[in-house]
Design a protein around this motif. Structure first.
Motif, PDB file in Angstrom:
ATOM      1  N   LYS A   1       0.860  -1.182   0.000  1.00 30.12           N
ATOM      2  CA  LYS A   1       0.000   0.000   0.000  1.00 30.12           C
ATOM      3  C   LYS A   1       0.891   1.224   0.000  1.00 30.12           C
ATOM      4  CE  LYS A   1      -4.634   0.476   0.576  1.00 30.12           C
ATOM      5  NZ  LYS A   1      -5.218  -0.774   0.365  1.00 30.12           N
ATOM      6  N   TYR A   2       0.652   2.083  -0.957  1.00 29.09           N
ATOM      7  CA  TYR A   2       1.486   3.263  -1.094  1.00 29.09           C
ATOM      8  C   TYR A   2       0.598   4.392  -1.571  1.00 29.09           C
ATOM      9  CZ  TYR A   2       5.821   5.755  -2.276  1.00 29.09           C
ATOM     10  OH  TYR A   2       6.869   6.640  -2.337  1.00 29.09           O
ATOM     11  N   ASN A   3       0.500   5.459  -0.755  1.00 32.77           N
ATOM     12  CA  ASN A   3      -0.407   6.543  -1.109  1.00 32.77           C
ATOM     13  C   ASN A   3      -1.808   6.049  -1.438  1.00 32.77           C
ATOM     14  OD1 ASN A   3       1.514   8.477  -0.750  1.00 32.77           O
ATOM     15  ND2 ASN A   3       2.090   8.590  -2.909  1.00 32.77           N
ATOM     16  N   LYS A   4      -2.327   5.223  -0.570  1.00 27.39           N
ATOM     17  CA  LYS A   4      -3.706   4.732  -0.660  1.00 27.39           C
ATOM     18  C   LYS A   4      -3.955   3.811  -1.847  1.00 27.39           C
ATOM     19  CE  LYS A   4      -5.886   8.189   2.035  1.00 27.39           C
ATOM     20  NZ  LYS A   4      -6.425   9.497   2.132  1.00 27.39           N
ATOM     21  N   ARG A   5      -2.916   3.488  -2.610  1.00 25.99           N
ATOM     22  CA  ARG A   5      -3.119   2.549  -3.705  1.00 25.99           C
ATOM     23  C   ARG A   5      -2.265   1.332  -3.467  1.00 25.99           C
ATOM     24  NH1 ARG A   5      -1.124   5.151  -8.640  1.00 25.99           N
ATOM     25  NH2 ARG A   5      -1.493   3.148  -9.607  1.00 25.99           N
ATOM     26  N   SER A   6      -2.632   0.264  -4.126  1.00 27.57           N
ATOM     27  CA  SER A   6      -1.816  -0.930  -4.040  1.00 27.57           C
ATOM     28  C   SER A   6      -0.899  -0.943  -5.248  1.00 27.57           C
ATOM     29  CB  SER A   6      -2.718  -2.172  -4.024  1.00 27.57           C
ATOM     30  OG  SER A   6      -1.933  -3.321  -3.897  1.00 27.57           O
ATOM     31  N   ILE A   7       0.412  -1.063  -4.971  1.00 29.06           N
ATOM     32  CA  ILE A   7       1.383  -1.055  -6.062  1.00 29.06           C
ATOM     33  C   ILE A   7       2.321  -2.245  -5.904  1.00 29.06           C
ATOM     34  CG2 ILE A   7       1.451   1.447  -6.466  1.00 29.06           C
ATOM     35  CD1 ILE A   7       4.230   0.460  -4.483  1.00 29.06           C
ATOM     36  N   LEU A   8       3.080  -2.516  -6.983  1.00 30.15           N
ATOM     37  CA  LEU A   8       4.075  -3.571  -6.914  1.00 30.15           C
ATOM     38  C   LEU A   8       5.432  -2.949  -6.618  1.00 30.15           C
ATOM     39  CD1 LEU A   8       3.331  -6.016  -9.867  1.00 30.15           C
ATOM     40  CD2 LEU A   8       2.503  -6.064  -7.514  1.00 30.15           C
ATOM     41  N   ALA A   9       6.176  -3.595  -5.748  1.00 33.95           N
ATOM     42  CA  ALA A   9       7.520  -3.118  -5.434  1.00 33.95           C
ATOM     43  C   ALA A   9       8.449  -4.319  -5.430  1.00 33.95           C
ATOM     44  CB  ALA A   9       7.535  -2.430  -4.070  1.00 33.95           C
ATOM     45  N   ALA A  10       9.747  -4.051  -5.492  1.00 31.22           N
ATOM     46  CA  ALA A  10      10.703  -5.152  -5.474  1.00 31.22           C
ATOM     47  C   ALA A  10      11.832  -4.817  -4.516  1.00 31.22           C
ATOM     48  CB  ALA A  10      11.256  -5.417  -6.870  1.00 31.22           C
ATOM     49  N   VAL A  11      12.361  -5.849  -3.898  1.00 29.24           N
ATOM     50  CA  VAL A  11      13.477  -5.681  -2.960  1.00 29.24           C
ATOM     51  C   VAL A  11      14.400  -6.878  -3.154  1.00 29.24           C
ATOM     52  CG1 VAL A  11      12.373  -6.935  -1.049  1.00 29.24           C
ATOM     53  CG2 VAL A  11      14.020  -5.142  -0.555  1.00 29.24           C
ATOM     54  N   SER A  12      15.692  -6.682  -2.916  1.00 31.88           N
ATOM     55  CA  SER A  12      16.597  -7.815  -3.085  1.00 31.88           C
ATOM     56  C   SER A  12      16.624  -8.634  -1.789  1.00 31.88           C
ATOM     57  CB  SER A  12      17.997  -7.326  -3.432  1.00 31.88           C
ATOM     58  OG  SER A  12      18.461  -6.459  -2.431  1.00 31.88           O
ATOM     59  N   VAL A  13      16.873  -9.901  -1.906  1.00 33.40           N
ATOM     60  CA  VAL A  13      16.911 -10.767  -0.728  1.00 33.40           C
ATOM     61  C   VAL A  13      18.021 -10.314   0.216  1.00 33.40           C
ATOM     62  CG1 VAL A  13      17.176 -13.117   0.140  1.00 33.40           C
ATOM     63  CG2 VAL A  13      15.992 -12.728  -1.992  1.00 33.40           C
ATOM     64  N   ALA A  14      19.062  -9.722  -0.360  1.00 29.69           N
ATOM     65  CA  ALA A  14      20.108  -9.141   0.471  1.00 29.69           C
ATOM     66  C   ALA A  14      19.640  -7.827   1.077  1.00 29.69           C
ATOM     67  CB  ALA A  14      21.383  -8.936  -0.334  1.00 29.69           C
ATOM     68  N   GLY A  15      18.426  -7.427   0.763  1.00 25.42           N
ATOM     69  CA  GLY A  15      17.766  -6.309   1.432  1.00 25.42           C
ATOM     70  C   GLY A  15      18.273  -4.937   1.114  1.00 25.42           C
ATOM     71  N   ASP A  16      19.102  -4.802   0.111  1.00 28.68           N
ATOM     72  CA  ASP A  16      19.715  -3.489  -0.044  1.00 28.68           C
ATOM     73  C   ASP A  16      19.170  -2.651  -1.183  1.00 28.68           C
ATOM     74  OD1 ASP A  16      22.744  -4.737  -1.641  1.00 28.68           O
ATOM     75  OD2 ASP A  16      20.640  -5.291  -1.794  1.00 28.68           O
ATOM     76  N   VAL A  17      18.359  -3.214  -2.044  1.00 34.00           N
ATOM     77  CA  VAL A  17      17.849  -2.347  -3.099  1.00 34.00           C
ATOM     78  C   VAL A  17      16.344  -2.463  -3.170  1.00 34.00           C
ATOM     79  CG1 VAL A  17      17.606  -3.583  -5.289  1.00 34.00           C
ATOM     80  CG2 VAL A  17      18.808  -1.431  -5.235  1.00 34.00           C
ATOM     81  N   LYS A  18      15.705  -1.362  -3.421  1.00 33.35           N
ATOM     82  CA  LYS A  18      14.254  -1.369  -3.484  1.00 33.35           C
ATOM     83  C   LYS A  18      13.816  -0.509  -4.643  1.00 33.35           C
ATOM     84  CE  LYS A  18      14.772  -1.591   1.346  1.00 33.35           C
ATOM     85  NZ  LYS A  18      14.887  -1.008   2.603  1.00 33.35           N
ATOM     86  N   PHE A  19      12.801  -0.948  -5.328  1.00 27.84           N
ATOM     87  CA  PHE A  19      12.234  -0.041  -6.326  1.00 27.84           C
ATOM     88  C   PHE A  19      10.768  -0.359  -6.514  1.00 27.84           C
ATOM     89  CE2 PHE A  19      11.810  -3.072  -9.785  1.00 27.84           C
ATOM     90  CZ  PHE A  19      12.813  -3.988  -9.555  1.00 27.84           C
ATOM     91  N   LEU A  20      10.040   0.612  -7.052  1.00 27.36           N
ATOM     92  CA  LEU A  20       8.627   0.432  -7.324  1.00 27.36           C
ATOM     93  C   LEU A  20       8.450   0.110  -8.798  1.00 27.36           C
ATOM     94  CD1 LEU A  20       7.252   3.500  -5.353  1.00 27.36           C
ATOM     95  CD2 LEU A  20       7.614   1.175  -4.541  1.00 27.36           C
ATOM     96  N   VAL A  21       7.558  -0.829  -9.086  1.00 22.42           N
ATOM     97  CA  VAL A  21       7.292  -1.160 -10.477  1.00 22.42           C
ATOM     98  C   VAL A  21       6.358  -0.100 -11.039  1.00 22.42           C
ATOM     99  CG1 VAL A  21       6.359  -2.893 -12.053  1.00 22.42           C
ATOM    100  CG2 VAL A  21       7.501  -3.602  -9.958  1.00 22.42           C
ATOM    101  N   PRO A  22       6.720   0.474 -12.169  1.00 23.19           N
ATOM    102  CA  PRO A  22       5.873   1.537 -12.713  1.00 23.19           C
ATOM    103  C   PRO A  22       4.444   1.049 -12.836  1.00 23.19           C
ATOM    104  CG  PRO A  22       7.797   1.198 -14.097  1.00 23.19           C
ATOM    105  CD  PRO A  22       7.856   0.177 -13.002  1.00 23.19           C
ATOM    106  N   SER A  23       3.538   1.821 -12.339  1.00 23.02           N
ATOM    107  CA  SER A  23       2.191   1.323 -12.132  1.00 23.02           C
ATOM    108  C   SER A  23       1.215   1.731 -13.211  1.00 23.02           C
ATOM    109  CB  SER A  23       1.696   1.838 -10.785  1.00 23.02           C
ATOM    110  OG  SER A  23       0.549   1.173 -10.424  1.00 23.02           O
ATOM    111  N   LYS A  24       0.243   0.889 -13.403  1.00 22.64           N
ATOM    112  CA  LYS A  24      -0.849   1.226 -14.315  1.00 22.64           C
ATOM    113  C   LYS A  24      -1.897   1.951 -13.479  1.00 22.64           C
ATOM    114  CE  LYS A  24       1.700  -1.825 -16.049  1.00 22.64           C
ATOM    115  NZ  LYS A  24       2.769  -1.446 -16.964  1.00 22.64           N
ATOM    116  N   ASN A  25      -3.059   2.140 -14.040  1.00 23.05           N
ATOM    117  CA  ASN A  25      -4.146   2.722 -13.258  1.00 23.05           C
ATOM    118  C   ASN A  25      -4.699   1.684 -12.321  1.00 23.05           C
ATOM    119  OD1 ASN A  25      -4.016   5.155 -14.652  1.00 23.05           O
ATOM    120  ND2 ASN A  25      -5.204   4.288 -16.337  1.00 23.05           N
ATOM    121  N   GLY A  26      -5.294   2.153 -11.272  1.00 21.74           N
ATOM    122  CA  GLY A  26      -5.940   1.232 -10.353  1.00 21.74           C
ATOM    123  C   GLY A  26      -4.942   0.594  -9.400  1.00 21.74           C
ATOM    124  N   ASP A  27      -5.380  -0.463  -8.759  1.00 23.98           N
ATOM    125  CA  ASP A  27      -4.558  -1.170  -7.789  1.00 23.98           C
ATOM    126  C   ASP A  27      -3.954  -2.402  -8.434  1.00 23.98           C
ATOM    127  OD1 ASP A  27      -6.841  -0.521  -5.027  1.00 23.98           O
ATOM    128  OD2 ASP A  27      -5.235   0.671  -5.910  1.00 23.98           O
TER     129      ASP A  27
END
Lengths: 244, 426, 174
Positions: free
Chosen positions: B389-415
């Protein structure tokens, strides 16, 4: 030949003397060869425990330094210093034993004039033991100094590398890479070899690069020590603080 | 006498010397600095190959990329590379390349990877394709560079599946896209909620749950033909499908026998086997690569925790002991890690965490997002994609198992929710 | 005189009602406590200001209970809370009285936690209501339970108040 009763110590005297002579002769002849190839064994002083150092017993200086502290008794030149271990063993256990037996004939040193054979031998032995003791002490102190120098330089090298080593995110905490470093006396690194890979190429590379980044390590001033320990040496890198 | 001799001999043997060994046990975890110089380009292709490679490598968490604007020069051939410059910028690797137009509307992409410190070429490749294949070529370049420098197989050419919905929850789309979110394709549209999509090991089918008015049902859809097949519609719950490693069976949750339990169905014979038998909720089965064990979530200790069951013996073993809620575990790093949804204590946020099964160490991977759920691991075990949940919407995000990198998957409309990372497509 | 009669009858009715709703008094206490956790409840049965005097009004009371078709739950819980027992009793009585009536019990959750675990939790919530009704005499064949997990929230939002309105079982007459 007259046979003495078995319980009489004197019944063994001749065989014992002969046996001891043979032993001594063998020891002397063997030890002569070895001394010429310059191997000697150093006792590691008990109180030094070097955790980060894996070091085998360094060769002690076979420097015949003049004895400083011991007083009065003139030092008889020990022509053929015996291997130290023998002394060590001999010192606590052997001497009482030997004293029980009739005096063995020792090697070379001439008996002091004016004494009878047994007393001369005793004094001879005492002086030689003293000599050995002094040599041991000198060598032990030197070894101590060497150990300290090695430890100090090793920890400096460790600190330098740890401050620049950047390992990749794929590194696992239990992966280990072993490098061999070649230095010249100025401390500059001339070659880095991967002796044992960690299985993670990126980790291996990061280790090599850490060494090159430092480039130049502090080296002991004692050039003999440098040659023995730091001309080439090993570094083992393990990223224990890695997340994986 | 023997004693003296033996001691003498022993001492003489020991005189061979070992080398001084210094042990280093601490360093700094950091990504590898690499520069991908903009490729020399002839033609009018749409997708920028080097831009895709830069984004791929940056997102992998293993590399930090120098922006083209920060480069002192942008060489386009080997002779133009001044390694001193790159060393000044603290770069360890440099990639240069060219894209040339060929007849028949084809393009040739050629690139070279250089080791800056040793000033030598490590890798070079030449790839051909149409304009629409340039994206695929770019991902293959990323895969090759990634594998060359980390020893791990790249997952940039894989796909993800996910569900998008509107805020009123009246329309649901099951879609497939590239792992970076590009080239989205809808494979199913419905007014009913779709969730728990899961890939078959060969990447050719998707199993999922559809929540109709009469209840939840499990379907398997062939991605080539688009044909959809009903697999389970028993009374009560039919959900949480998971393909076996050989692709022939599906683990499922059914409550037809009184409460939610785990079953296995053979897709060819439709023969059922029951796996769990406990009055608590048992759900979210996930096969282990050996095909002999299943990891699942159970409420049997009072709140949801992760367990492992042996299919041959039925023996159940608990795996998580920290936290008030641990669920939806997936395997990572060749089975050495689990990634799961974790709540440290009641009232705390839900985050994605990794559990090191070797060291027994649980670490939280996410912190910027809340209500994190549905973690799905890339096939090389390195990255985790999840919904948050990010800014009231549901988005996809990714993180590395080593925990050091994070990014958000560019989102379409909606959740966007329920991501499922696809397998390698050989 | 008439006033006196009316007064007497009222007193008598009140007494009857008082006995009947004695259980309701204790429910009130529980309700007040529960009301601290949940911002809203569906209506409190047996409230002190309900003056039932005729059968008609009694029927209206029951109807108002029957109009309440949603039962709410605590976070991560699926047991029936005391304040909903009267509502459920009314529904059970109705089902007993009307053997042809059919209901579907829909279980729901708030968005916290995983989708699948919530699907199972929603089913629990539907099933505890079903079991309660059976215990009160309703016929199992009149009831179906289904879970919608967190997929059909009654309100969209991510705060305690919204979440509490989503943790529910709904009674839907067919």
């Amino acid at each position: 030949m007259q046979f003495l009763p078995v319980s009489d110590p004197r019944s063994f005297s001749l065989p014992v003397i002969a046996a001891t002579l043979i032993v001594v002769a063998i020891l002397v002849s063997v030890s002569v060869n070895w001394i010429q190839s310059e191997v000697s064994i150093v006792k590691v002083p008990k109180h030094i425990s070097a955790k980060i150092i894996h070091i085998d017993k360094p060769k002690p200086k076979t420097v015949k330094k003049p004895v400083k502290k011991k007083p009065s008794k003139p030092v008889v030149k020990a022509k053929k210093p015996k291997p130290k271990v023998i002394d060590k063993v001999k010192k606590p256990a052997a001497k009482p034993k030997l004293k029980d037996k009739p005096k063995p004939i020792k090697q070379a040193p001439l008996p002091l004039p004016g004494a009878d054979l047994s007393q001369a031998l005793e004094e001879e032995e005492a002086l030689m033991n003293l000599n050995e003791l002094l040599n041991e002490e000198v060598q032990a102190r030197q070894a101590e100094k060497d150990q300290a120098a090695i430890a100090s330089h090793a920890s400096q090298i460790k600190a330098l590398i740890q401050s620049v080593w950047r390992f990749p995110p794929s590194a696992q905490h239990d992966q280990v890479v072993l490098l061999r470093i070649f230095m010249v006396p100025t401390g500059e690194v001339t070659e880095v070899q991967v002796v044992e890979s960690s299985g993670n190429g990126a980790l291996d590379r990061s280790a090599e690069q850490a060494v090159w980044k430092v480039g130049r390590f502090p080296v002991p001033q004692d050039s003999v020590l440098f040659e023995e320990q730091f001309r080439k040496f090993l570094i083992k890198l393990k990223p224990e603080n890695a997340r994986l | 006498m023997k004693r003296y001799l033996s001691i003498l001999l022993m001492s003489l043997c020991v005189s061979a010397q070992a080398e001084l060994t210094i042990e280093i046990t601490q360093g700094i975890a950091s990504s590898i600095p690499i520069s991908v110089v903009p490729f020399k380009f002839e033609g009018t292709a749409k997708d920028s190959v080097d831009e895709i490679v830069r984004t791929d490598l940056e997102r992998s968490g293993h590399f930090s990329l120098l922006e083209p604007d920060d480069m002192l020069s942008q060489p386009q051939s080997e002779d133009d590379i001044y390694f001193t410059d790159w060393r000044l910028l603290k770069q360890e690797y440099v990639v240069i390349g060219t894209i040339s137009a060929l007849p028949n509307q084809q393009y040739q992409v050629r690139y070279q990877l250089f080791d800056v410190f040793n000033e030598k070429e490590l890798l070079t490749q030449s790839l051909k394709g149409t304009a629409s294949q340039l994206r695929d070529i770019a991902h293959r370049v990323s895969d090759a560079i990634y594998e060359q420098l980390t020893g791990i197989r790249g997952a940039f050419s894989t796909k993800i599946a996910y569900v998008t919905t509107n805020s009123k929850r009246t329309k649901f789309n099951l879609s497939i896209a590239d792992s970076d979110g590009a080239r989205e394709k809808v494979v199913l549209s419905s007014k009913y909620s779709i969730f728990s999509p899961t890939w078959s090991p060969d990447g050719k089918r998707l199993a999922y749950v559809m929540l109709e008015d009469s209840g939840s049902k499990v379907y398997v859809q062939d991605l080539v033909t688009g044909k959809k097949q009903l697999v389970s519609a028993n009374k009560g719950i039919n959900s949480a499908p998971s393909f076996s490693p050989d692709g022939k069976k599906l683990a499922l949750v059914l409550s037809k026998d009184g409460n939610p339990e785990i079953y296995i169905i053979n897709l060819a014979t439709r023969h059922w086997t029951r796996v769990t038998n406990h009055y608590a909720i048992d759900t979210e089965p996930n096969w282990m690569p050996d095909g002999e064990h299943i990891i699942f979530t159970s409420g049997r200790s009072g709140n949801p925790q992760i367990y492992r069951v042996s299919l041959s013996s039925g023996y159940v073993e608990r795996l998580t002991f920290e936290g008030s809620y641990n669920a939806r575990a997936r395997l990572a790093q060749d089975g050495r890690f689990l990634v799961l949804v974790h709540q440290a204590k009641k009232g705390a946020p839900f985050h994605i965490a990794s559990l090191d099964l070797v060291r027994g160490l649980l670490q939280t991977l996410t912190s910027d997002t809340e209500l994190d759920e549905s973690p799905s691991v890339s096939p090389n075990g390195v990255m985790v994609m999840y919904a948050a949940k990010y800014n009231k919407r549901s988005i996809l995000a990714a993180v590395s198992v080593a925990g050091d990198v994070k990014f958000l998957v560019p989102s379409k409309n909606g959740d966007v929710r329920e991501p499922a990372w696809g397998p390698y497509l050989d | 005189m008439e006033l006196n009669k009316l007064f007497a009858v009222s007193l008598l009715s009140l007494a009857i009602v008082g006995c009947a709703s004695s259980g309701g008094t204790t429910d009130e206490a529980a309700t007040t406590e529960a009301a601290v956790e949940e911002s809203q409840t569906q209506g409190v049965p047996g409230s002190p200001d309900l003056d039932v005097v005729t059968e008609e009004q009694a029927e209206m009371a029951v109807n108002s209970l029957l109009e309440q078709t949603i039962v709410y739950f605590g976070y991560d819980r699926s047991e029936i809370r005391p304040e909903f027992k009267d509502v459920l009793n009314a529904h059970a009585e109705y089902l007993v009285a009307n053997p042809m009536a059919r209901i579907v019990l829909e279980g729901h959750c708030d968005e916290r936690g995983t989708v699948e675990y919530n699907l199972a939790l929603g089913e629990r919530r539907a099933n505890t209501v079903k079991r309660y009704l059976i215990v009160q005499g309703a016929n199992p064949s009149q009831m179906e339970s289904v879970s919608f997990g967190e997929e059909r929230p009654s309100m969209i939002g991510s705060d305690d108040s919204t979440w509490s309105k989503n943790r529910r079982t709904e009674i839907k007459y067919q």
